[in-house]
Design an enzyme around this catalytic site. Structure first.
Site, PDB file in Angstrom:
ATOM      1  N   THR A   1      12.202  -6.831 -11.781  1.00 10.35           N
ATOM      2  CA  THR A   1      13.483  -6.380 -11.225  1.00 10.35           C
ATOM      3  C   THR A   1      14.601  -6.609 -12.228  1.00 10.35           C
ATOM      4  OG1 THR A   1      12.852  -6.649  -8.903  1.00 10.35           O
ATOM      5  CG2 THR A   1      15.202  -6.802  -9.427  1.00 10.35           C
TER       6      THR A   1
ATOM      7  N   ASN B   1       4.265   2.468  -7.093  1.00 10.30           N
ATOM      8  CA  ASN B   1       3.887   1.219  -6.441  1.00 10.30           C
ATOM      9  C   ASN B   1       3.398   1.394  -5.014  1.00 10.30           C
ATOM     10  OD1 ASN B   1       6.812   1.838  -6.230  1.00 10.30           O
ATOM     11  ND2 ASN B   1       6.800   0.160  -4.753  1.00 10.30           N
TER      12      ASN B   1
ATOM     13  N   GLN C   1       2.943  -1.745 -11.938  1.00  9.48           N
ATOM     14  CA  GLN C   1       1.668  -1.565 -11.251  1.00  9.48           C
ATOM     15  C   GLN C   1       0.553  -1.152 -12.207  1.00  9.48           C
ATOM     16  OE1 GLN C   1       1.071  -2.421  -8.180  1.00  9.48           O
ATOM     17  NE2 GLN C   1       3.191  -2.836  -7.592  1.00  9.48           N
TER      18      GLN C   1
ATOM     19  N   SER D   1       5.694  -7.366 -14.962  1.00 10.55           N
ATOM     20  CA  SER D   1       5.867  -8.573 -14.148  1.00 10.55           C
ATOM     21  C   SER D   1       4.530  -9.284 -14.031  1.00 10.55           C
ATOM     22  CB  SER D   1       6.387  -8.205 -12.750  1.00 10.55           C
ATOM     23  OG  SER D   1       6.739  -9.357 -12.025  1.00 10.55           O
TER      24      SER D   1
ATOM     25  N   HIS E   1       3.132 -11.503 -12.032  1.00  8.66           N
ATOM     26  CA  HIS E   1       2.399 -11.774 -10.795  1.00  8.66           C
ATOM     27  C   HIS E   1       1.645 -10.560 -10.258  1.00  8.66           C
ATOM     28  CE1 HIS E   1       5.030 -10.013  -7.487  1.00  8.66           C
ATOM     29  NE2 HIS E   1       5.829  -9.915  -8.532  1.00  8.66           N
TER      30      HIS E   1
ATOM     31  N   THR F   1      17.491 -21.046 -20.820  1.00  6.17           N
ATOM     32  CA  THR F   1      16.282 -21.703 -21.296  1.00  6.17           C
ATOM     33  C   THR F   1      15.048 -20.951 -20.825  1.00  6.17           C
ATOM     34  OG1 THR F   1      17.390 -23.854 -21.231  1.00  6.17           O
ATOM     35  CG2 THR F   1      14.972 -23.861 -21.272  1.00  6.17           C
TER      36      THR F   1
ATOM     37  N   CYS G   1       9.270  -5.254  -1.255  1.00  5.42           N
ATOM     38  CA  CYS G   1      10.716  -5.434  -1.384  1.00  5.42           C
ATOM     39  C   CYS G   1      11.480  -4.735  -0.270  1.00  5.42           C
ATOM     40  CB  CYS G   1      11.193  -4.903  -2.729  1.00  5.42           C
ATOM     41  SG  CYS G   1      10.385  -5.692  -4.136  1.00  5.42           S
TER      42      CYS G   1
END
Length: 392
Positions: A74, A157, A185, A205, A207, A243, A331
């Site tokens: 995102t 997605n 995806q 992404s 995950h 960081t 989402c």
């Protein structure tokens, strides 16, 4: 609390691979240093960060410095769309700028474009065909003299359809327009070579391919015009302050390595299960429609509509039987509106709201697929019978 026995929502998130967690653990415990610190603990963390960046760059076929680590896709999508737009505005304050995207992008892209429209940018939302595929010629027709960015997702997605990214990228390059793809995806299932794909910006992404949540990246080809959005320190080559999440980034690199190494075997396994599921649903449950092209789709995606029932009710019944699935993007859970993806491909609202998404993973089994089909067949038949009784 219901227990999930069969997990069929891998497009929402994947479980963290135990081997990835093991690789991350030192950076969560003993190798905890700040990678910007000059003493030994900092240099040790920096070594892990550098290894991860180089490892991912090799997979993407790009330079390590072209990778910017983010908190997820995102943020990466927002950075790509808004960063290119605001750079144009900074260089050309008297020229509004035009963006070409599609009507069924993830909301991280759509809402970013809609946000920019409030500031005078203009946009064209190209509709996919009924098969869920965007036509290159439609993208070409949407391009204007003032187009500053094209953004088209690699694979949808919700319905899993694969878009002609390389061809669109070639078109964008010929026109001198930066091209971004949300490849969230696609990772783990499709090639990610940014040179072959002809992309200037690409979002990922972790995950979605058995890595940790809260970490992603944006690939940015050198000399792509972009205004960096996050100010503060000099991290990420002065491109994104803050960081770095060393443990998460290291885990993402390991997860992506494993996904690429095992891609052929994972794909063969999952695609066989996908086809088994599609065939069974279309055979066992009358009035079932497969949404999106059957062949040009991700190997793990099944999106179907059941005429005469509410998709959300089907999902609740699945959950009662320990089966996890979804009606689309995680989402947008809780939204009462029909899926913008399904309406974009021409489904009427009644059919769009009768849809569910079943997305498979590397650990699913044929027995689980058969069990899900049995539950779905019984559930849909019962709900339709109840609807008839209620109507009488």
């Amino acid at each position: 609390m219901n227990q999930t026995d069969i997990y069929l929502d891998h497009a929402a998130t994947t479980p963290l691979d135990p081997a990835v967690l093991e690789a991350m653990m030192p950076y969560l415990t003993t190798r905890f240093g700040n990678p910007s610190s000059i003493y030994a603990a900092g240099r040790d963390a920096r070594a892990g960060l550098d290894w991860a960046r180089a490892s991912i760059a090799k997979i993407l076929n790009c330079q390590a410095r072209e990778i910017v680590f983010t908190s997820g896709a995102t943020e990466a999508d927002n950075l790509a769309v808004k960063g290119v737009a605001w750079k144009h505005r900074l260089q050309h304050p008297d020229r509004p700028g035009h963006i070409v995207t599609t009507a069924f992008e993830h909301h991280a892209v759509l809402h970013s474009v809609e946000y920019l429209e409030k500031f005078g940018f203009e946009a064209t939302y190209v509709r996919p065909g009924p098969d869920g595929i965007v036509r290159v010629e439609d993208i070409a027709e949407a391009i204007r003299d003032d187009t500053i960015l094209i953004s088209v997702m690699y694979a949808n997605n919700e319905i899993g359809t694969i878009q002609p990214i390389s061809e669109i990228g070639k078109l964008a390059r010929e026109r001198g327009i930066p091209f971004h793809t949300d490849a969230v995806q696609a990772a783990g299932w499709l090639p990610l070579d940014v040179q072959a794909l002809n992309v200037d910006l690409m979002s990922l992404s972790a995950h979605k391919f058995y890595g940790p949540k809260g970490v992603g990246l944006l690939y940015v080809r050198r000399q792509t015009p972009i205004l960096w959005q996050q100010s503060g320190g000099a991290q990420e080559n002065n491109h994104r302050a803050g960081t770095e999440n060393v443990a998460g980034i290291y885990g993402m690199a390991v997860a992506l390595q494993r996904a690429v190494q095992e891609q052929e075997a994972r794909t063969a396994h999952v695609q066989a299960l996908r086809d088994r599921l599609i065939d069974a649903l279309l055979t066992r449950i009358p009035g079932t429609r497969l949404n999106g092209d059957r062949e040009l789709r991700l190997p793990n995606n099944v999106n179907v509509s059941f005429e005469g029932v509410e998709g959300e009710t089907v999902l609740l019944n699945l959950d009662m039987h320990g089966i996890a699935a979804s009606s689309g993007s995680a989402c947008t859970t809780g939204s009462t509106e029909p899926s913008h993806v399904l309406t974009a491909i021409g489904l009427p609202p009644a059919l769009a709201t009768s849809s569910i998404r079943l997305t498979l993973g590397k650990d699913n089994t044929a027995e689980e697929i058969d069990r899900a089909v049995e539950v779905l067949a019984d559930t849909v038949a019962r709900l339709r019978k109840m609807a008839v009784v209620s109507a009488d």
